[in-house]
Design an enzyme around this catalytic site. Structure first.
Site, PDB file in Angstrom:
ATOM      1  CB  SER A   1     -11.441  -4.664   8.444  1.00  0.00           C
ATOM      2  OG  SER A   1     -11.737  -3.387   8.904  1.00  0.00           O
TER       3      SER A   1
ATOM      4  NE  ARG B   1      -1.941  -1.588  11.921  1.00  0.00           N
ATOM      5  CZ  ARG B   1      -2.801  -0.790  11.327  1.00  0.00           C
ATOM      6  NH1 ARG B   1      -4.107  -0.973  11.528  1.00  0.00           N
ATOM      7  NH2 ARG B   1      -2.397   0.181  10.540  1.00  0.00           N
TER       8      ARG B   1
ATOM      9  CD  GLU C   1      -8.714  -1.246  11.140  1.00  0.00           C
ATOM     10  OE1 GLU C   1      -8.719  -0.015  11.353  1.00  0.00           O
ATOM     11  OE2 GLU C   1      -8.966  -1.744  10.040  1.00  0.00           O
TER      12      GLU C   1
ATOM     13  NE  ARG D   1      -1.220   4.314   9.116  1.00  0.00           N
ATOM     14  CZ  ARG D   1      -2.516   4.010   9.005  1.00  0.00           C
ATOM     15  NH1 ARG D   1      -2.996   3.584   7.858  1.00  0.00           N
ATOM     16  NH2 ARG D   1      -3.314   4.154  10.033  1.00  0.00           N
TER      17      ARG D   1
ATOM     18  NE  ARG E   1      -3.634  -2.363   2.389  1.00  0.00           N
ATOM     19  CZ  ARG E   1      -4.579  -2.641   3.281  1.00  0.00           C
ATOM     20  NH1 ARG E   1      -4.831  -1.777   4.254  1.00  0.00           N
ATOM     21  NH2 ARG E   1      -5.262  -3.752   3.206  1.00  0.00           N
TER      22      ARG E   1
END
Length: 471
Positions: A399, A438, A396, A324, A309
RNA sequence: GGAGGGAUGGCAGAGUGGUUGAAUGCGGUGGUCUUGAAAACCACUGAAGUCCUUUGGGCUUCCGGGGGUUCGAAUCCCUCUCCCUCCGCCA
């Protein structure tokens, strides 16, 4: 408000467990030619969305307000009217020409040359008219398609309404936050001290937001990946997929990453090659342009892949540590189910992801996204957040979302009902199970000890080659 | 990267310009026959869009994708993609 034309209205039946070695009967397995020569996804699924917008304009507009976003609904409706008007005209002209051309054939066989020539001339004029109208039609349909791809999915009625993340709802919290008799350190300190995360050399190789895992650090990540895949395949009934990490543009349109979110993707400058931002992209597109048998559903897949990403939209956020990065690993679950079972399947999916947290004995909470924080493709979404004792933050790690038939329409994934009726779009779901960096953070920070060492969670010790403590 | 051969319905496989949405076979569904089953025979068996006087009917499109020739294209031409065979290169 309805999520889609096929919104379930009655309690779904008990989902059937998926036999893990069920023979694959998709046409792609029998003959992969079709899967390679793809038609644009427009004609099939997306037109049904158009039909929905046409018949439920007010609902759609209200949904856009709830979602705190915009979409060119009025343009779509205007183009739709023009399209159907011209289509009716073009088609009746075509019918006339078809009949006329057929007559020419008959006249020729009778040897009636003069009449045939006269008829040819008339049909030629008709053809010119058709050509002109058709050109207009093509332009309108292209515009329609572009606009339709910008319309987000509709939220389910149960999704709390709110403009932004402040209205997300923490549904429940599990596990105890660890108590320390020392000040717990953030993972970047732990990782450097143990020489298992090398930030400097990562930056040297690839720039900011890259790091190197080393020794037991690399091993820990690999153990977590293997263990999670084993849990999902052996115990939760998912079939493992190893997909390409590079896909064509149409796959990203199928999952909804394009055309709106291209700025977050890496792609080849010369060719139509895109690095996947998540395993969801290749895995969901596995059955694009196919009509499955209802007996094949539900399909549960789990895939481990790296994810790429650009993080353009999060520039400057979370630059410290491994929270991240531009590249990260993730184990992803993807489901293909019938509309009636979709909502229940989401609860099960979420539980499968939670199971990972429970077995690692990590404290976590479930957060439901409100309308304003729902992603473009989701009809309803729950996040799993792990507690990280060092940075004192909820991270997080998953999802879990139901996309109703949104992705299935874009990728044209359908199934034929067991009663033999018309093909319907499947419902797709996915959820991380889980995202590695994470998860690594949570393990390192929650399992740290006063001496700087880190205990390996019991669940993954068999995968750590005899290492119980990283020191 | 070079040379050649291919791509047709769920599958196999005909079809080189005019009732071909597509022969034939297999598979599938329904029926006849049968105590039941098999066999045999008969019928049906793709998708999408659009319109109407919508438990139904009409029309249009689709033979890998796109474009062209023609009154008319699965059929002729161009182009792209993918598959197969051989050569070269290579983890």
């Amino acid at each position: 408000m309805p999520a889609s034309p096929g919104l379930p209205c009655c309690p779904p039946p008990q989902p059937k467990p998926q036999p893990s070695n069920k023979p694959c009967k998709t046409s792609a397995c029998q003959d992969n030619r079709r899967a390679r020569n793809l038609k644009p996804a427009f004609k099939g699924g997306t037109m049904l969305a158009l039909n929905f917008i046409r018949k439920n304009t007010n609902l759609v507009k209200q949904a856009l307000i709830d979602l705190n976003t915009e979409a060119p609904i009025d343009e779509i409706l205007a183009l739709d009217v023009r399209r159907r008007n011209i289509l009716a005209e073009v088609e009746s002209l075509r019918a006339e020409r078809n009949a006329g051309s057929k007559a020419i054939g008959a006249l020729m066989r009778q040897g009636n040359k003069d009449q045939a020539e006269a008829q040819k001339k008339r049909m030629g004029e008709l053809g010119a008219k058709i050509g002109a109208l058709n050109e207009t039609l093509t332009r309108i349909e292209a515009g329609l398609k572009q606009n339709l791809l910008l319309v987000p999915n509709m939220p389910l009625p149960e999704v709390p309404v709110g403009p932004d993340e402040a209205d997300n709802v923490v549904l429940r919290e599990h596990g105890q936050k660890p108590a320390f008799n020392f000040t717990p350190k953030p993972h970047w300190d732990i990782g450097e001290a143990l020489d298992i995360i090398d930030f400097e050399r990562g930056v040297k190789l690839s720039g900011s937001r890259f790091y190197v895992l080393k020794g037991p650090g690399a091993r820990l990540q690999r153990a977590l990946i293997t263990w999670m895949l084993d849990v999902h395949t052996l115990e939760h009934g998912y079939t493992e997929i190893y997909p390409p990490f590079i896909v064509r543009e149409h796959c990203l349109v199928g999952t909804g990453n394009l055309p709106k979110f291209g700025e977050n993707l890496y792609h080849d400058a010369e060719e139509d090659y895109w690095l996947i931002p998540t395993a969801e992209v290749p895995t969901t597109n596995l059955y694009r342009e196919e009509i499955l048998d209802e007996a094949q559903l539900p399909i549960y897949h789990v895939a481990y892949t790296p994810c790429f990403r650009r993080e353009k939209m999060s520039a400057g956020r979370d630059v410290r540590g491994i929270k991240r990065g531009h590249q990260f690993d993730k184990v992803e679950m993807v489901k293909f189910v019938t509309p009636e079972t979709g909502r229940r399947e989401l609860d099960n999916l979420l539980d499968d992801a939670e199971d990972i947290c429970r077995r690692l004995e990590l404290p976590y909470r479930i957060v439901q996204m409100c309308t304003g924080d729902l992603s473009f493709v989701s009809a309803i979404k729950f996040d799993i957040e792990l507690w990280a004792a060092g940075c004192r933050d909820w991270l997080e790690v998953s999802s879990c979302a139901l996309f109703t038939d949104f992705q299935a329409r874009r990728a044209n994934i359908r199934y034929r009902p067991a009663d033999g009726g018309k093909p319907r779009h499947v419902y797709t779901l996915n959820g991380s199970g889980l995202a590695l960096p994470r998860l690594m953070i949570a393990v390192l920070e929650n399992y740290q000890q006063a001496d700087g060492s880190v205990i390996v969670p019991e669940a993954i010790r068999p995968y750590m080659g005899g290492v119980d403590v990283i020191k």
